[in-house]
Design a protein around this motif. Structure first.
Motif, short mmCIF file in Angstrom:
data_model
loop_
_atom_site.label_atom_id
_atom_site.label_comp_id
_atom_site.label_asym_id
_atom_site.label_seq_id
_atom_site.Cartn_x
_atom_site.Cartn_y
_atom_site.Cartn_z
N GLN A 248 0.85 -1.20 0.00
CA GLN A 248 0.00 0.00 0.00
C GLN A 248 0.88 1.25 0.00
O GLN A 248 0.65 2.16 -0.79
CB GLN A 248 -0.92 -0.03 1.23
CG GLN A 248 -1.81 1.19 1.41
CD GLN A 248 -3.08 1.10 0.58
OE1 GLN A 248 -3.39 0.06 0.02
NE2 GLN A 248 -3.79 2.20 0.45
N THR A 249 1.88 1.26 0.90
CA THR A 249 2.79 2.42 0.95
C THR A 249 4.19 1.92 1.32
O THR A 249 4.35 0.89 1.97
CB THR A 249 2.38 3.43 2.05
OG1 THR A 249 2.32 2.74 3.31
CG2 THR A 249 1.04 4.06 1.76
N VAL A 250 5.18 2.67 0.86
CA VAL A 250 6.58 2.43 1.21
C VAL A 250 7.10 3.72 1.84
O VAL A 250 7.00 4.78 1.22
CB VAL A 250 7.42 2.10 -0.05
CG1 VAL A 250 8.87 1.83 0.34
CG2 VAL A 250 6.81 0.93 -0.80
N ARG A 251 7.61 3.63 3.07
CA ARG A 251 8.15 4.83 3.73
C ARG A 251 9.56 4.52 4.20
O ARG A 251 9.76 3.61 5.02
CB ARG A 251 7.26 5.24 4.91
CG ARG A 251 5.84 5.60 4.52
CD ARG A 251 5.04 6.17 5.71
NE ARG A 251 5.09 5.34 6.89
CZ ARG A 251 4.34 4.24 7.08
NH1 ARG A 251 3.49 3.85 6.15
NH2 ARG A 251 4.46 3.55 8.19
N LYS A 252 10.50 5.29 3.69
CA LYS A 252 11.91 5.09 4.07
C LYS A 252 12.30 6.10 5.12
O LYS A 252 12.03 7.30 4.96
CB LYS A 252 12.79 5.25 2.84
CG LYS A 252 12.85 4.02 1.97
CD LYS A 252 14.16 3.99 1.17
CE LYS A 252 14.50 2.58 0.73
NZ LYS A 252 15.92 2.30 0.67
N PHE A 253 12.91 5.65 6.18
CA PHE A 253 13.49 6.55 7.18
C PHE A 253 14.92 6.11 7.39
O PHE A 253 15.19 5.20 8.17
CB PHE A 253 12.72 6.49 8.51
CG PHE A 253 11.32 7.01 8.41
CD1 PHE A 253 11.07 8.39 8.37
CD2 PHE A 253 10.25 6.14 8.32
CE1 PHE A 253 9.77 8.86 8.27
CE2 PHE A 253 8.96 6.62 8.21
CZ PHE A 253 8.71 7.98 8.18
N ILE B 208 6.70 -0.68 5.41
CA ILE B 208 5.77 -0.98 4.31
C ILE B 208 4.42 -1.36 4.90
O ILE B 208 4.35 -2.18 5.83
CB ILE B 208 6.32 -2.12 3.43
CG1 ILE B 208 7.44 -1.54 2.54
CG2 ILE B 208 5.22 -2.75 2.58
CD1 ILE B 208 8.10 -2.55 1.66
N ASP B 209 3.37 -0.73 4.39
CA ASP B 209 2.02 -1.17 4.75
C ASP B 209 1.61 -2.25 3.76
O ASP B 209 1.52 -1.98 2.55
CB ASP B 209 1.03 0.00 4.68
CG ASP B 209 1.03 0.81 5.97
OD1 ASP B 209 1.67 0.37 6.95
OD2 ASP B 209 0.39 1.88 6.01
N ILE C 215 -4.56 -4.32 6.99
CA ILE C 215 -3.23 -3.81 6.67
C ILE C 215 -2.31 -4.13 7.84
O ILE C 215 -2.69 -3.95 9.00
CB ILE C 215 -3.28 -2.29 6.42
CG1 ILE C 215 -3.88 -2.01 5.04
CG2 ILE C 215 -1.90 -1.66 6.55
CD1 ILE C 215 -3.97 -0.55 4.67
N THR C 216 -1.13 -4.63 7.56
CA THR C 216 -0.13 -4.85 8.61
C THR C 216 1.15 -4.12 8.22
O THR C 216 1.55 -4.14 7.06
CB THR C 216 0.15 -6.35 8.79
OG1 THR C 216 -1.06 -7.01 9.15
CG2 THR C 216 1.20 -6.59 9.87
N GLN C 217 1.76 -3.49 9.22
CA GLN C 217 3.00 -2.77 8.95
C GLN C 217 4.18 -3.72 9.00
O GLN C 217 4.33 -4.51 9.93
CB GLN C 217 3.18 -1.64 9.97
CG GLN C 217 4.46 -0.85 9.77
CD GLN C 217 4.44 0.46 10.54
OE1 GLN C 217 3.64 1.37 10.24
NE2 GLN C 217 5.27 0.56 11.54
N LEU C 218 5.02 -3.65 7.95
CA LEU C 218 6.25 -4.45 7.91
C LEU C 218 7.43 -3.51 8.13
O LEU C 218 7.44 -2.39 7.62
CB LEU C 218 6.42 -5.11 6.54
CG LEU C 218 5.22 -5.85 5.94
CD1 LEU C 218 5.63 -6.48 4.60
CD2 LEU C 218 4.69 -6.92 6.89
N VAL C 219 8.42 -3.97 8.87
CA VAL C 219 9.64 -3.18 9.08
C VAL C 219 10.82 -3.92 8.48
O VAL C 219 11.05 -5.09 8.80
CB VAL C 219 9.92 -2.96 10.59
CG1 VAL C 219 11.00 -1.91 10.76
CG2 VAL C 219 8.66 -2.59 11.32
#
Lengths: 609, 609
Positions: B26-31, B37-38, B45-49
């Motif tokens: 669903q989304t990719v967020r880089k920090f 990743i959702d 929806i589950t958040q992946l790290v």
């Protein structure tokens, strides 16, 4: 309400209640001043008694079979109980009645064993449907429907309706088409199955889909095919073959339990397509009985992993076996006792055009251990013993042997095996044996066009290990005579059929979910890129936006019901079936339509020149 | 299985479990060195790290929106919890991953508020279906389906499938037809409803039938009509109107409970067709709010049992009212405060061609009790007060008045009332009000042909008390100008519509079940005996063999779902809908078919001359 109770409801505990019943007059029996009437509805039959007071009224308004009657009266205990029906301990002492509708004399009797022929019953299907035998079939059909829905619901499947007016993409069978009035010169097609839609739903993330849905195929109707038929159609995402087999053998087991109260606790057997063909001569074997086929001889080109027993029959100087591509044998338990007449009849049976064999050889393996055959001239007892051992015959059996061209002979032996199973009573109606058939060839060879056709359908994936073989090779067949040596001939489908008592009741596959492989498949089937895009562009497009791995299965609902109901004919399980010419003789459909309708649709009838 | 859990399943109690998930990015967020990743599937929806170890791999295989991903890892508790989603307390510490399929950049965002226009979303319907808003609609649809089936099953109804390839008997709407290949020059029709079949099933004694079934009508598509649509179709035997109303208002209440968790405990209100027309100006009134229409003046010929207030407006010398057939008024609560501008806009609104009025008069009933109107010149305050009293206006209201021809004016006032209800926020999406509309006229007058047409359909019975009127009178209309004085004009149908929030969601009737009356009906509709036999001979025949009294109802399933889902558009509740030209833009259907197909079907395209 025209009634307080149904005709199947009243019991001894209701005695002395005043009740109203409504239903159909099944029988009228007069005994002097008393008249007994069996009143029937969907739920049962209740006996009504008209006493001396009411009889004069009855005489003025005589009741005939199938009249619709409403009667009011009191529940009384019967002196002459009929314990074969649930209402048999009581009857109604009628105090007043009303004829709700009269009936002409029905053209056949409304009973389990009717005197009506097939055509008459189809024309008056609404009367045929009153017969208890037919009603039980439709009730069974509904309970299968209900059971399947309950199971699939519990497993998280969603019923999602797919469209009926779709695009014509004839592959395999012909489409029924529907001219569009608003888009003159263009046509919708009725779906042969919701295949591409359920795949799109997987692309859309619906994960578990099902539908009990009508499908349409414009085929020349063989006996017991219908132009419209019903499927239990299912699809799942993120699954492999094993997941599908697990999910759907449980579905069928659940149906057995809910509908027939059968606990099918055995594991469902599995076989490969090749083993099924080798052992039973067909890909939907009836495994309620053994009688496995022994391949004495086969051409080198088929069933590459299997070995025949050619050494046992070769070099005996028997021209029939020597000249035959294939020689197959089967041991029939207890068959050594067959009379000469029985064997002659069997020989005639295999010679019928539907079977098409030239003759039948046999080897009696007598109870005393001696062997006697129709081919004694060529095989002495020692050789016969070796053959009997290969066929796994026991003393008292008879070995039947067919010889000829591979495909026809195997088919004939398959039929002969079933016929023997039938004759020996081994195909029991109340015994149910499920079987998964796996590892089908992905392609079949179409000789006329020298190309591959999809054995299942163009959306079936090859086995994962064979995807590379498919992608890396050119599907073109340069050497038609040697098509079997083309790498595509060995590719297996990731497909599965479920077989019940020798009938294919369901089939499906893991699907292709990548555009490149799907394009390769269309190419393999002889479609140009333009054709593929024109017909299936939407699916190829969908595969570009994150299609998940997915697979599914579809069950033939009509057939499943007919087998569970112990009938050969699916028509008995369809409320309003069509005949073998695709006609509904009750409606008299199809029929001509008005010129104005044709004109609006921008079509005209073809002039016959 | 490609997963051990779904993306909506994991909770705090699963922390430290090793799990496998599969779904869509669903989304990719880089920090920095961490990527979030959702991962989305049907269930949530589950958040992946992805931590520092995996990030280099991610850089080599960059993930985009809608990629299909499989990830293995451990459930860990989130430090930064998201309590708005059920999985928001945990995340997956990813240890390995696999891209199952890539995705091109979608043509619109897969979000509740998408940037995709209607056409684009229809073309890529498989992506549109991924949006949560659409998914919720289809889930609601399935839960309505399930609820209806459960209720009807519990009530003893049987799902019996009726055929799709039937006979063309166009009455009312046009049939879609299907050319028959095996019967050249003949056509099947697709059913507009299973009407005659369900009646035959009653004749057959099935007693309680239902089906959730596709129906087909080849109509010029107005907005929000579909050529194929779904009905909850039901029929019962041995019932009167009251039995049907009882049975099916409980069905809808059950659906409210199962689908919306609404306890609809109120009795369902009932109105007659004449009352509905009189009070609300239409036969499917929205009774979530009052604002009843007051008929100041009407022609003598309509609503014979109703009295107008003509005395209140006559002899005032106001030519608009004097010259009008009909004058209608409605009191809008709080409307005395409307500005001049608001009133001008309302006047423009009623003058739009869709409404078609020449103007709008108003009477302000001010908070202080004074009255001020746009017709002060003709009506002094005393007369206005009398009018206000007739309209049941209160201080602070405004009375809106329309004048003109009866039918148009009543329709306009009905629309104006709904518009005012809308503007005043009285049509609340989360309020549901059911209404039975009863006692429809059996016939409508078709001016062009000077004959009767069936208002519902030709199988609807008159009220029991009016059957004799129908049988004894000649349906022919000798004096067209005075058709209202024909006895048939007064015959009421034994029919009922169920209305929900101003939408007809279902309708049905007690049926004719006697051949003579059915023949009279066909005669009344202008059919010759031959025509009647040709089209409906099977039904007339069936009525000779003991047809029971019966009746039924059909609900518009698509519409019911859309109202329950709070949407105006049925299209939002259909997986693969067609556009207003009857096209499936995703499939590009209908489309041309091959000449060989046409030839096989014995048809050709009409040459345009």
């Amino acid at each position: 309400m025209f009634r307080s109770h149904t005709c199947g409801e009243l019991r001894k505990s209701d005695v002395s209640k005043e009740v109203i019943l409504a239903g159909w007059v099944q029988t009228v029996r007069k005994f002097g001043a008393i008249t007994f009437i069996d009143l029937r509805d969907r739920y049962g039959i209740t006996q009504l008694v008209f006493n001396e007071d009411l009889n004069p009224l009855l005489d003025q308004n005589p009741l005939g079979r199938e009249f619709v009657l409403q009667a009011t009266g009191f529940v009384i205990e019967r002196s002459n109980k009929n314990l074969t029906i649930p209402t048999g301990e009581i009857e109604m002492d009628v105090r007043s009645f009303k004829i709700l509708n009269k009936s002409a004399v029905p053209p056949f009797t409304i009973q389990d064993d009717t005197d009506g022929g097939d055509d008459l019953r189809m024309k008056y299907r609404y009367l045929d449907l009153r017969r208890n035998a037919v009603k039980k079939n439709l009730e069974l059909r509904y309970s299968v429907n209900r059971s399947a829905r309950n199971y699939l619901h519990e497993q998280g499947f969603m019923d999602i309706e797919t469209p009926f007016l779709i695009k014509s993409t004839p592959e395999g069978a012909r489409d029924f088409v529907v001219p569009s009035r608003m888009n003159g010169g263009q046509f919708y097609a009725l779906p042969q199955s919701p295949q591409t839609f359920k795949q799109l739903l997987m692309v859309s993330g619906y994960d578990r889909y099902y539908q009990i849905v009508k499908c349409f195929r414009d085929e020349d109707l063989r006996a017991d095919r219908q132009p419209e038929f019903t499927q239990i159609d299912c699809e799942m995402s993120f699954v492999e073959q094993e997941d599908i087999l697990n999910m759907f053998e449980k579905l069928i087991k659940r149906i057995f339990k809910d509908v027939k109260n059968i606990d099918y606790t055995d594991a469902v057997e599995r076989t490969t397509w090749e083993d099924a063909m080798w052992t039973f001569g067909n890909d939907k074997p009836d495994i309620r009985f053994g009688m496995k086929i022994c391949t004495l001889k086969k051409p080198i080109s088929v069933y590459l992993n299997k070995h025949d027993h050619a050494a046992l029959i070769n070099e005996a100087g028997f021209p029939v076996f020597d000249g035959a591509e294939t020689v197959l044998a089967v041991a029939v338990p207890g068959g050594a006792a067959f009379t000469r007449k029985q064997l002659d009849e069997l020989t005639e049976w295999v010679k019928r055009p539907q079977i098409g064999m030239k003759g039948l050889a046999y080897i009696r393996y007598n109870e005393d251990g001696s062997l006697k055959s129709s081919i004694d001239k060529f095989y002495n007892e020692d050789r016969l013993k070796l053959i009997a051992s290969a066929v796994e015959a026991k003393q008292g059996d008879i070995i039947l042997v067919l010889a000829g061209a591979e495909e026809r002979t195997r088919k004939a032996m398959s039929e002969l095996r079933l016929e023997m199973g039938e004759q020996l009573g081994l195909r029991k109606k109340d015994e149910f044996k499920l079987l998964w058939v796996l590892d089908f060839p992905l392609f079949e060879y179409a000789e006329e066009e020298n190309r591959w056709v999809a054995r299942h359908h163009p959306f079936t994936s090859p086995k994962p290990s064979q995807i590379q073989t498919m992608i890396e090779n050119d599907p073109k067949i340069s050497d038609a005579a040697n098509y079997l040596s083309h790498p595509y001939a060995q590719i297996q489908a990731n497909a599965y059929d479920m077989v019940l008592n020798g009938n294919e009741i369901g089939g499906g596959s893991i699907r292709i979910f990548q555009r490149a492989l799907q394009e390769k498949m269309f190419e393999a089937l002889g479609m140009t890129q333009e054709e593929a895009l024109h017909k299936f562009g939407f699916l190829l497009g969908a595969f570009e936006y994150g299609a998940p791995p997915h697979g599914g299965i579809a069950f033939g609902f009509d057939r499943l019901c007919s087998i569970l109901g112990g009938s050969e004919s699916i028509r008995d399980f369809i409320a309003f079936p069509k005949n073998n010419s695709g006609r509904d003789v009750m409606l008299d459909a199809p029929s001509t339509i008005d010129d104005s309708q044709l004109k609006e649709l921008s079509i005209q009838l073809q002039k016959s020149n």
